[in-house]
Design an enzyme around this catalytic site. Sequence first.
Site, short mmCIF file in Angstrom:
data_model
loop_
_atom_site.label_atom_id
_atom_site.label_comp_id
_atom_site.label_asym_id
_atom_site.label_seq_id
_atom_site.Cartn_x
_atom_site.Cartn_y
_atom_site.Cartn_z
N SER A 167 5.34 74.05 56.49
CA SER A 167 6.45 73.00 55.67
C SER A 167 7.70 73.19 56.16
CB SER A 167 6.20 73.42 54.20
OG SER A 167 7.03 73.05 53.29
N TYR A 202 5.75 80.05 48.35
CA TYR A 202 5.10 79.18 49.02
C TYR A 202 5.95 79.07 50.52
CZ TYR A 202 3.49 74.77 51.10
OH TYR A 202 2.79 73.70 52.02
N LYS A 206 4.90 79.92 54.43
CA LYS A 206 5.16 78.99 55.64
C LYS A 206 5.76 79.52 56.70
CE LYS A 206 1.83 76.50 54.08
NZ LYS A 206 0.77 76.01 54.88
#
Length: 335
Positions: A167, A202, A206
Amino acid sequence: MPRVFGFIKDQRTNLPVPKPPTNIADATYIVTGANSGFGLECTKHLFRMDAKRVIMAARSRCKGEAALTAIRRETSRPNVGEVWELDLTSPDSVEAFAKRVRTLDRLDALIANAGVVMANFQMAEGIEMSLLVNVVSTMLLAFRTLPKLQESARKFGVQTHNTIVTSNSALESEMEHNIDSLQGDVFDGLSKEKSFKTMVQYPNTKLLEILAVRQLASLLPVSEFGVIVNAVNPGFCYSELDRNVGTMAKVGITVMRVLLARTAEEGSRNLLQAAFAGPESHGAYCSECQVKERDVPAWITNDVGKTTQKRVWLDLLKRLDTIGHSIDIKALTTK
């Protein structure tokens, strides 16, 4: 502000459907998280491109089979595709999946798309759940499939791919010291309930993926092993990835989607580009259907970043060893 404008520009970039390799009619692909979102759309493209064999990895066999039935009907390829169960919350499931991979006659690409966003703190295998799913189990799968990718590259004279879906949130400036400021083991440092925040954790997972991919690629020259390892950003899209987030975060994401989001199909084009890309993508960050190393900030590529990268790598290997899934890096990186 420049980063905001860059994000908006990226989101509005027209993404082409990548041209498949000339040997796709002989090729085998594995797509994880293939029953929904990017994985589903990526799988549909592979069917339409006449890939010989497509393995849909899904946590739920029932959902996977339903998706496969729909894809077969939509693409008029009733005899193509199969569903293999894979639960990234369980390293044992990863090992069982990898054992099946070893029985394949060839493997041209692993597209490791499956991931999770956790709204609430939860531990599994001694670490926070999204660290387990997005980093530890995902990289375990990457490690375990490498021998088959190496074998296929050598046997069929092709370049195979180990593509990890990441991401662009990992590259934001506020991420710079999230890892190098930790004391002790990285995974322990990111597994503390009192500091857990969904929209920070999150991107952390990543970022760890990107660092692990870069380190792995540095140990596996394409010229020697024939395997291209890269990380790809699908962009901000409509998907089910936020299904676990809280109400307020979901409201914000919904508003942003209305303004800027790509469809899951558009996002899946990025996955295909990375899985078809040449050696220039080895160890690189891909986005907007191109290699975009220019988007990777200096704090990742400079000496401090490389030190952090090696630290993450060693902690990852130590973690896998601790939970009983040791990796023989020497064997993987010795021709």
